[in-house]
Design a protein around this motif. Sequence first.
Motif, PDB file in Angstrom:
ATOM      1  N   SER A  38     -11.875   2.045 -49.300  1.00 52.62           N
ATOM      2  CA  SER A  38     -12.458   0.776 -49.190  1.00 52.62           C
ATOM      3  C   SER A  38     -11.694   0.387 -50.486  1.00 52.62           C
ATOM      4  O   SER A  38     -10.646   0.606 -51.423  1.00 52.62           O
ATOM      5  CB  SER A  38     -13.454   1.187 -49.448  1.00 52.62           C
ATOM      6  N   ASP A  39     -11.710  -1.590 -50.040  1.00 52.75           N
ATOM      7  CA  ASP A  39     -10.956  -2.100 -51.634  1.00 52.75           C
ATOM      8  C   ASP A  39     -11.680  -2.123 -52.680  1.00 52.75           C
ATOM      9  O   ASP A  39     -10.693  -2.160 -53.557  1.00 52.75           O
ATOM     10  CB  ASP A  39     -10.863  -4.238 -50.489  1.00 52.75           C
ATOM     11  N   ASP A  40     -12.956  -2.280 -52.404  1.00 55.58           N
ATOM     12  CA  ASP A  40     -13.455  -2.463 -54.021  1.00 55.58           C
ATOM     13  C   ASP A  40     -14.702  -1.180 -54.172  1.00 55.58           C
ATOM     14  O   ASP A  40     -15.660  -1.644 -55.291  1.00 55.58           O
ATOM     15  CB  ASP A  40     -14.646  -3.884 -54.791  1.00 55.58           C
ATOM     16  N   GLU A  42     -16.445   0.732 -52.307  1.00 61.41           N
ATOM     17  CA  GLU A  42     -17.809   1.158 -51.297  1.00 61.41           C
ATOM     18  C   GLU A  42     -18.115   1.923 -51.170  1.00 61.41           C
ATOM     19  O   GLU A  42     -19.015   2.361 -50.927  1.00 61.41           O
ATOM     20  CB  GLU A  42     -17.879  -0.160 -49.915  1.00 61.41           C
ATOM     21  N   HIS A  73     -14.406   0.936 -44.851  1.00 66.20           N
ATOM     22  CA  HIS A  73     -15.161   2.052 -45.394  1.00 66.20           C
ATOM     23  C   HIS A  73     -16.389   2.826 -45.115  1.00 66.20           C
ATOM     24  O   HIS A  73     -16.620   3.897 -44.885  1.00 66.20           O
ATOM     25  CB  HIS A  73     -16.513   0.427 -44.959  1.00 66.20           C
ATOM     26  N   GLU A 155     -20.428  -7.344 -44.202  1.00 63.22           N
ATOM     27  CA  GLU A 155     -20.357  -8.559 -45.331  1.00 63.22           C
ATOM     28  C   GLU A 155     -21.484  -9.913 -45.194  1.00 63.22           C
ATOM     29  O   GLU A 155     -21.797 -10.517 -44.314  1.00 63.22           O
ATOM     30  CB  GLU A 155     -18.841  -9.383 -44.470  1.00 63.22           C
ATOM     31  N   SER A 223     -17.447  -7.850 -54.581  1.00 66.76           N
ATOM     32  CA  SER A 223     -16.740  -7.595 -53.225  1.00 66.76           C
ATOM     33  C   SER A 223     -18.350  -8.248 -52.261  1.00 66.76           C
ATOM     34  O   SER A 223     -19.262  -7.922 -52.814  1.00 66.76           O
ATOM     35  CB  SER A 223     -17.736  -5.272 -52.810  1.00 66.76           C
ATOM     36  N   ASN A 225     -20.240  -7.380 -49.812  1.00 67.28           N
ATOM     37  CA  ASN A 225     -20.556  -6.316 -48.809  1.00 67.28           C
ATOM     38  C   ASN A 225     -21.799  -5.981 -49.994  1.00 67.28           C
ATOM     39  O   ASN A 225     -22.328  -6.188 -50.474  1.00 67.28           O
ATOM     40  CB  ASN A 225     -19.647  -5.499 -48.618  1.00 67.28           C
ATOM     41  N   GLU A 253     -15.393 -16.325 -53.820  1.00 66.19           N
ATOM     42  CA  GLU A 253     -14.576 -15.098 -54.178  1.00 66.19           C
ATOM     43  C   GLU A 253     -13.162 -15.367 -54.310  1.00 66.19           C
ATOM     44  O   GLU A 253     -13.254 -16.454 -53.964  1.00 66.19           O
ATOM     45  CB  GLU A 253     -14.164 -14.246 -52.658  1.00 66.19           C
TER      46      GLU A 253
END
Length: 280
Positions: A38-40, A42, A73, A155, A223, A225, A253
Amino acid sequence: MTTGLFRKKPPVNWLGDLNKYRNDTKPGKHPHLGPWYSDDGEDGVLDYIFQYINITNRFAVDIGCAHGYGGSHIRHLVDKYDMDSTELDYNRDWDPIHPRVKQAWVTPDNICEILELYKTPKEFDLLSLDVDSTDYYILQEILQAKYRYKVAIIEYNPIFNYDECYVKKYDTRKLMNLNYIQEFTLKDSTSSYGASLMAYSKLMNRAGYELVHAFGESNLMESNNAIFIHKEFLLDDAGVQSIKVLHPLPWIESWKTANPNLSLEDIRGELLKTQFVEVT
């Protein structure tokens, strides 16, 4: 739902501060090979949740999965627990691209047909939804078709207050018009997409799910999400925080760069005049 509940009993307040489980481990030499995707962070929180929630259906669904590696994710959990999956994205130009990713232009009109095509079971363990456009309407169709899952990560559009219930307008009369779908789903570096956190919360609540976490801005990470869990897993002492605590202030963002000279309030005002509709 027919589920086994817990693999082990969760502690008191186990959902009270999920941000501390947000994984910040960086990938190795190759940017897409994990161990966390996951990017951040999660998937660190999801990993923690599934240490307690029992994985019984061994299946995950990822709608808007990109290439199925970095940003995913579900990848970590699917690999960890040897789960099957339906992973959907329209772009086939990713390099690398995971062999499970299926090319599909997902819309509210065709999502259930696509899930059936790829033999997605009616009950599964984890849903990830991130298509930057018609997410709310796609989720609505999934729920109406009686698909059920234990946990979902979705999201949301963070520019709205915690108590505002807005969704981007979507003209169902134009569902079969590909040009309209493409225009609607085009990523254009603006905040004209999706729905507010409260809109998702109300939709999910009617289907038996509770908002347990909204990632927001934390430790230099962003994030937008949110995690929802089926209420059968939420014991009285789970420590779930209110939506007001989870999303105390609207934010935008940093990558939404189309209107750099406008304030968040100006952007919200313009979108509410022309592109969003209030839902109940």
